[in-house]
Design a protein around this motif. Structure first.
Motif, PDB file in Angstrom:
ATOM      1  N   LEU A  83       0.831  -1.207   0.000  1.00  0.00           N
ATOM      2  CA  LEU A  83       0.000   0.000   0.000  1.00  0.00           C
ATOM      3  C   LEU A  83       0.865   1.255   0.000  1.00  0.00           C
ATOM      4  O   LEU A  83       1.884   1.325   0.687  1.00  0.00           O
ATOM      5  CB  LEU A  83      -0.907   0.032   1.232  1.00  0.00           C
ATOM      6  N   SER A  85       0.383   5.402   0.627  1.00  0.00           N
ATOM      7  CA  SER A  85      -0.576   6.370   1.154  1.00  0.00           C
ATOM      8  C   SER A  85      -0.103   7.783   0.888  1.00  0.00           C
ATOM      9  O   SER A  85       1.100   8.065   0.844  1.00  0.00           O
ATOM     10  CB  SER A  85      -0.790   6.167   2.652  1.00  0.00           C
ATOM     11  N   LYS A 110      -2.703   2.095  -7.704  1.00  0.00           N
ATOM     12  CA  LYS A 110      -4.115   2.345  -8.007  1.00  0.00           C
ATOM     13  C   LYS A 110      -4.876   2.596  -6.714  1.00  0.00           C
ATOM     14  O   LYS A 110      -4.727   1.850  -5.737  1.00  0.00           O
ATOM     15  CB  LYS A 110      -4.722   1.157  -8.755  1.00  0.00           C
ATOM     16  N   ILE A 111      -5.704   3.628  -6.722  1.00  0.00           N
ATOM     17  CA  ILE A 111      -6.421   4.026  -5.522  1.00  0.00           C
ATOM     18  C   ILE A 111      -7.385   2.941  -5.075  1.00  0.00           C
ATOM     19  O   ILE A 111      -8.205   2.453  -5.841  1.00  0.00           O
ATOM     20  CB  ILE A 111      -7.165   5.358  -5.741  1.00  0.00           C
ATOM     21  N   GLU A 112      -7.252   2.590  -3.807  1.00  0.00           N
ATOM     22  CA  GLU A 112      -8.120   1.605  -3.162  1.00  0.00           C
ATOM     23  C   GLU A 112      -9.206   2.318  -2.340  1.00  0.00           C
ATOM     24  O   GLU A 112     -10.340   1.895  -2.286  1.00  0.00           O
ATOM     25  CB  GLU A 112      -7.242   0.730  -2.248  1.00  0.00           C
ATOM     26  N   HIS A 113      -8.817   3.417  -1.667  1.00  0.00           N
ATOM     27  CA  HIS A 113      -9.737   4.192  -0.849  1.00  0.00           C
ATOM     28  C   HIS A 113      -9.276   5.639  -0.843  1.00  0.00           C
ATOM     29  O   HIS A 113      -8.076   5.906  -0.815  1.00  0.00           O
ATOM     30  CB  HIS A 113      -9.754   3.670   0.592  1.00  0.00           C
ATOM     31  N   GLU A 139      -9.158   5.454 -10.753  1.00  0.00           N
ATOM     32  CA  GLU A 139      -8.078   4.537 -10.370  1.00  0.00           C
ATOM     33  C   GLU A 139      -6.858   5.275  -9.832  1.00  0.00           C
ATOM     34  O   GLU A 139      -6.132   4.751  -9.003  1.00  0.00           O
ATOM     35  CB  GLU A 139      -7.639   3.683 -11.561  1.00  0.00           C
ATOM     36  N   THR A 140      -6.627   6.499 -10.332  1.00  0.00           N
ATOM     37  CA  THR A 140      -5.401   7.200  -9.951  1.00  0.00           C
ATOM     38  C   THR A 140      -5.614   8.631  -9.460  1.00  0.00           C
ATOM     39  O   THR A 140      -4.646   9.294  -9.092  1.00  0.00           O
ATOM     40  CB  THR A 140      -4.406   7.252 -11.138  1.00  0.00           C
ATOM     41  N   ALA A 160      -3.546   3.687  -1.789  1.00  0.00           N
ATOM     42  CA  ALA A 160      -3.483   3.057  -3.108  1.00  0.00           C
ATOM     43  C   ALA A 160      -2.756   1.724  -3.017  1.00  0.00           C
ATOM     44  O   ALA A 160      -1.837   1.559  -2.211  1.00  0.00           O
ATOM     45  CB  ALA A 160      -2.781   3.985  -4.094  1.00  0.00           C
ATOM     46  N   LYS A 161      -3.192   0.802  -3.834  1.00  0.00           N
ATOM     47  CA  LYS A 161      -2.588  -0.537  -3.878  1.00  0.00           C
ATOM     48  C   LYS A 161      -1.438  -0.513  -4.879  1.00  0.00           C
ATOM     49  O   LYS A 161      -1.590  -0.052  -5.993  1.00  0.00           O
ATOM     50  CB  LYS A 161      -3.649  -1.548  -4.294  1.00  0.00           C
ATOM     51  N   THR A 162      -0.304  -1.033  -4.442  1.00  0.00           N
ATOM     52  CA  THR A 162       0.865  -1.071  -5.320  1.00  0.00           C
ATOM     53  C   THR A 162       0.823  -2.331  -6.167  1.00  0.00           C
ATOM     54  O   THR A 162       0.209  -3.319  -5.775  1.00  0.00           O
ATOM     55  CB  THR A 162       2.164  -1.035  -4.485  1.00  0.00           C
TER      56      THR A 162
END
Length: 167
Positions: A83, A85, A110-113, A139-140, A160-162
């Motif tokens: 992740l 942040s 990519k953005i997760e939250h 997503e970004t 965001a998830k890497t």
């Protein structure tokens, strides 16, 4: 097995020291990073960004009214490197500027939250989130929604998830 001589020890240290320093520098680059920056009014479009390893967070905005306000951006990567942040906020809580636009963009993940706030927690006050209709998340990016955003912004939070390398 013979004990190493003093001469070969020096050669070994000379060979290993640059590699060890490089590893320490790479490790330090992964530590969370906080930077102060000024949000400037005047209607012009301004940007501020921070990178950490392969990941970048960029904040682009336009604001009116008042004078410069000091804000902060914090970027970090989780210990498991899954992740990234990015937090952007006014430490004093509420911004007195009128934001005509804003966009926070992450690169490399990519953005997760994500969440945007009209008031950041400070002085016993709680975060006050923007209404969901005032901003949009892709997503970004996290950005204002044209015609719905009410010009108040004090904080943005992104997780965001890497990308994962599969074995």
């Amino acid at each position: 097995m013979a004990a190493p001589s003093g001469r070969s020890d020096r050669w070994l240290w000379a060979a290993l020291l640059p590699a060890a320093l490089l590893c320490l520098a790479a490790r330090a680059a992964e530590e969370p990073s906080t930077a102060d920056f000024d949000v400037r009014p005047g209607g012009g479009v301004h940007s501020f960004s921070r990178s950490l390893g392969d990941y970048t967070c960029a904040f682009t905005y336009s604001a009116q009214g008042g004078t410069n306000e000091q804000w902060q951006m914090n970027v970090g990567v989780s210990e498991d490197n899954l992740l990234f942040s990015c937090s952007i906020w006014r430490p004093q809580g509420k911004s007195y500027l009128f934001f005509t636009q804003f966009k926070a963009e992450v690169k490399g993940a990519k953005i997760e939250h994500a969440m945007a706030y009209s008031q950041a927690a400070a002085g016993g006050q709680s975060d006050v989130p923007l209404k969901q209709e005032e901003f949009e998340i892709t997503e970004t990016t996290v950005s204002h929604r044209e015609g719905k955003f009410r010009f108040e912004l004090s904080k943005l939070m992104i997780v965001a998830k890497t990308p994962r390398d599969e074995l």
